[in-house]
Design a protein around this motif. Sequence first.
Motif, PDB file in Angstrom:
ATOM      1  N   LEU B  44      43.301  24.975  56.984  1.00 62.97           N
ATOM      2  CA  LEU B  44      43.122  24.448  58.321  1.00 62.97           C
ATOM      3  C   LEU B  44      41.894  25.140  58.902  1.00 62.97           C
ATOM      4  CD1 LEU B  44      46.211  24.397  60.556  1.00 62.97           C
ATOM      5  CD2 LEU B  44      44.342  25.796  61.277  1.00 62.97           C
ATOM      6  N   THR B  45      41.075  24.362  59.563  1.00 67.01           N
ATOM      7  CA  THR B  45      39.852  24.934  60.131  1.00 67.01           C
ATOM      8  C   THR B  45      39.939  24.933  61.648  1.00 67.01           C
ATOM      9  OG1 THR B  45      38.680  23.934  58.284  1.00 67.01           O
ATOM     10  CG2 THR B  45      37.346  24.771  60.097  1.00 67.01           C
ATOM     11  N   THR B  46      39.518  26.019  62.247  1.00 60.47           N
ATOM     12  CA  THR B  46      39.515  26.059  63.713  1.00 60.47           C
ATOM     13  C   THR B  46      38.095  26.314  64.207  1.00 60.47           C
ATOM     14  OG1 THR B  46      39.947  28.428  63.803  1.00 60.47           O
ATOM     15  CG2 THR B  46      41.854  26.993  63.801  1.00 60.47           C
ATOM     16  N   VAL B  47      37.773  25.661  65.271  1.00 60.18           N
ATOM     17  CA  VAL B  47      36.458  25.814  65.883  1.00 60.18           C
ATOM     18  C   VAL B  47      36.669  26.319  67.303  1.00 60.18           C
ATOM     19  CG1 VAL B  47      34.278  24.690  66.424  1.00 60.18           C
ATOM     20  CG2 VAL B  47      35.670  23.849  64.539  1.00 60.18           C
ATOM     21  N   GLN B  48      36.223  27.526  67.530  1.00 58.37           N
ATOM     22  CA  GLN B  48      36.473  28.157  68.816  1.00 58.37           C
ATOM     23  C   GLN B  48      35.150  28.558  69.451  1.00 58.37           C
ATOM     24  OE1 GLN B  48      38.362  32.027  68.494  1.00 58.37           O
ATOM     25  NE2 GLN B  48      37.139  32.581  70.277  1.00 58.37           N
ATOM     26  N   GLY B  49      35.022  28.356  70.729  1.00 59.95           N
ATOM     27  CA  GLY B  49      33.864  28.868  71.446  1.00 59.95           C
ATOM     28  C   GLY B  49      32.790  27.845  71.756  1.00 59.95           C
ATOM     29  N   LEU B  50      33.085  26.584  71.583  1.00 56.61           N
ATOM     30  CA  LEU B  50      32.109  25.575  72.000  1.00 56.61           C
ATOM     31  C   LEU B  50      31.986  25.617  73.520  1.00 56.61           C
ATOM     32  CD1 LEU B  50      33.210  22.572  69.759  1.00 56.61           C
ATOM     33  CD2 LEU B  50      31.047  23.775  69.635  1.00 56.61           C
ATOM     34  N   LYS B  51      30.830  25.284  74.007  1.00 56.94           N
ATOM     35  CA  LYS B  51      30.616  25.343  75.457  1.00 56.94           C
ATOM     36  C   LYS B  51      31.625  24.456  76.177  1.00 56.94           C
ATOM     37  CE  LYS B  51      25.995  26.930  76.263  1.00 56.94           C
ATOM     38  NZ  LYS B  51      25.150  26.592  75.085  1.00 56.94           N
ATOM     39  N   LYS B  52      32.044  24.942  77.339  1.00 59.70           N
ATOM     40  CA  LYS B  52      33.112  24.228  78.057  1.00 59.70           C
ATOM     41  C   LYS B  52      32.647  22.877  78.575  1.00 59.70           C
ATOM     42  CE  LYS B  52      35.879  28.173  79.286  1.00 59.70           C
ATOM     43  NZ  LYS B  52      34.940  29.238  78.887  1.00 59.70           N
ATOM     44  N   VAL B  82      40.470  24.837  71.671  1.00 63.06           N
ATOM     45  CA  VAL B  82      40.069  25.092  70.294  1.00 63.06           C
ATOM     46  C   VAL B  82      40.318  23.828  69.485  1.00 63.06           C
ATOM     47  CG1 VAL B  82      40.509  26.479  68.248  1.00 63.06           C
ATOM     48  CG2 VAL B  82      40.677  27.525  70.494  1.00 63.06           C
ATOM     49  N   ILE B  83      39.344  23.492  68.660  1.00 62.34           N
ATOM     50  CA  ILE B  83      39.524  22.313  67.809  1.00 62.34           C
ATOM     51  C   ILE B  83      40.134  22.740  66.483  1.00 62.34           C
ATOM     52  CG2 ILE B  83      38.331  20.474  66.571  1.00 62.34           C
ATOM     53  CD1 ILE B  83      36.306  20.352  68.761  1.00 62.34           C
ATOM     54  N   GLN B  84      41.130  22.024  66.072  1.00 67.89           N
ATOM     55  CA  GLN B  84      41.760  22.291  64.779  1.00 67.89           C
ATOM     56  C   GLN B  84      41.550  21.108  63.872  1.00 67.89           C
ATOM     57  OE1 GLN B  84      45.909  23.299  64.459  1.00 67.89           O
ATOM     58  NE2 GLN B  84      45.730  24.810  66.090  1.00 67.89           N
ATOM     59  N   LEU B  85      41.192  21.393  62.643  1.00 71.15           N
ATOM     60  CA  LEU B  85      40.986  20.304  61.688  1.00 71.15           C
ATOM     61  C   LEU B  85      41.778  20.582  60.424  1.00 71.15           C
ATOM     62  CD1 LEU B  85      37.123  20.095  62.035  1.00 71.15           C
ATOM     63  CD2 LEU B  85      38.726  18.401  62.888  1.00 71.15           C
ATOM     64  N   GLN B  86      42.153  19.542  59.759  1.00 66.30           N
ATOM     65  CA  GLN B  86      42.875  19.728  58.499  1.00 66.30           C
ATOM     66  C   GLN B  86      41.889  19.981  57.370  1.00 66.30           C
ATOM     67  OE1 GLN B  86      45.383  16.359  57.868  1.00 66.30           O
ATOM     68  NE2 GLN B  86      46.796  16.930  59.500  1.00 66.30           N
ATOM     69  N   GLY B  87      42.242  20.917  56.537  1.00 67.10           N
ATOM     70  CA  GLY B  87      41.408  21.232  55.384  1.00 67.10           C
ATOM     71  C   GLY B  87      40.330  22.242  55.739  1.00 67.10           C
ATOM     72  N   ASP B  88      39.651  22.709  54.707  1.00 65.61           N
ATOM     73  CA  ASP B  88      38.576  23.673  54.931  1.00 65.61           C
ATOM     74  C   ASP B  88      37.298  22.893  55.250  1.00 65.61           C
ATOM     75  OD1 ASP B  88      36.691  25.586  54.960  1.00 65.61           O
ATOM     76  OD2 ASP B  88      37.103  26.398  52.966  1.00 65.61           O
ATOM     77  N   GLN B  89      37.010  22.752  56.523  1.00 63.56           N
ATOM     78  CA  GLN B  89      35.843  21.961  56.952  1.00 63.56           C
ATOM     79  C   GLN B  89      34.728  22.861  57.475  1.00 63.56           C
ATOM     80  OE1 GLN B  89      36.125  18.884  56.330  1.00 63.56           O
ATOM     81  NE2 GLN B  89      38.313  18.462  56.327  1.00 63.56           N
ATOM     82  N   ARG B  90      34.745  24.112  57.085  1.00 64.36           N
ATOM     83  CA  ARG B  90      33.789  25.029  57.705  1.00 64.36           C
ATOM     84  C   ARG B  90      32.342  24.599  57.521  1.00 64.36           C
ATOM     85  NH1 ARG B  90      35.372  30.453  55.080  1.00 64.36           N
ATOM     86  NH2 ARG B  90      35.970  29.031  53.431  1.00 64.36           N
ATOM     87  N   LYS B  91      32.028  24.227  56.266  1.00 54.53           N
ATOM     88  CA  LYS B  91      30.638  23.831  55.993  1.00 54.53           C
ATOM     89  C   LYS B  91      30.290  22.572  56.764  1.00 54.53           C
ATOM     90  CE  LYS B  91      29.091  25.919  51.782  1.00 54.53           C
ATOM     91  NZ  LYS B  91      29.886  25.958  50.537  1.00 54.53           N
TER      92      LYS B  91
END
Lengths: 285, 113
Positions: B44-52, B82-91
């Motif tokens: 699971l991939t999480t994306v944290q800290g995008l501008k509000k 925080v955005i959560q995505l399924q799978g390893d989407q880091r790249k």
Amino acid sequence: MAEEEHPEVLPEVKEEAAPGEIHPFDPTKKKKKKKVRVAEEEDLEAVDKVTEKVDSLALTSTAGDGIDSSFAGMKKKKKKKPVEGEFEEENGETIAEVNGGEAAEDEDEEEEAEGIVLEARFPWEGTDRDYKYEELLGRVFNILRENNPELAGEKRRTIMRPPQVLREGTKKTVFVNFMDLCKTMHRQPEHVMAFLLAELGTSGSLDGQQRLVVKGRFAPKNFEGILRRYVNEYVMCNGCKSPDTILSKENRLFFLRCEQCGCSRSVAQIKAGFVARVGRRKTTT
Amino acid sequence: MSDLDIQIPGAFDPFAEANAEDSGAGSKDYVHVRVQQRNGRKSLTTVQGLKKEFNYNKILKDFKKEFCCNGTVVQDPELGQVIQLQGDQRKNVSQFLVQAGVVKKDLIKIHGF
Ligand SMILES: [Zn+2]
């Protein structure tokens, strides 16, 4: 690790051996080799150590970042030539042993070759070709090592063993030599652990034998990658790349002070950041 | 840093932790992209800290479409959305964010193994 290193080295050896005069050197008998060996022995002794270390050095083996450039960058270049030498001798030996019958045939060639071989301290000797950059670099380092070893960057090197990892059941991973690595880096296990767990995005603890048990399945190279980042961020001096540093907490900030050059920098706090709920659905945030 | 100079050493400052985070190294407005293991090979991939200012749901929609994965926006009490995505989407995520000009490349911090 060693397996990864070899393919890197081998092609180089072949490349370099082909144009030079070293190739005929292969089939020589042991006696003749000895002469050459004596000349190279001193070089090799020092170098042997280096290459040994390189093999055991986990953090420098894969392509990468800072620690690579600092620890292995110089080493790799230095390594090349000496390793070549080793390889040739090994090849020579095996060939001589295996081809015992053919040795007679080879002897003619040997005699022709010998004259050159004995002189060939440098691969370019006896040819008109230009020196290659790598060769000259190797030469400089050889000279430097003979005269001023400390300038060749030959100081104490921090060698990190590769992480040893076991599976506990299907869902947990045991990092066996965690404590050893903390000691090598001179860092508090708690600090290293906090970083590892934050990066792995999981939880874990030390067990009775001081091994780190983490939830989830991880390969040794996963740990290696993270440790590499840890070293870059919390161990290595930015200025002189020395790992001889002290991490201290002042005013709730962590500072990294270098024992070699005395420079100091602040380092980022370890933050796990957002950790998504994994597992049972009932306990959602 | 200047915040700290005013501090009386030893005195307890309830805001020190917060101040420290602002002044410490690497506390620029990083976007943290992390990966977490789930059961089995799933992650699971999480994306944290995008501008509000950004519309998270819009970004999520693009993520989902682009990477062919499901995802959701989670509201975290401390860290905001925080955005959560399924799978390893880091790249994928970092590539996408850079290409779309949402975040500069050096402000993306990819965590994980
Ligand atoms: Zn230094």
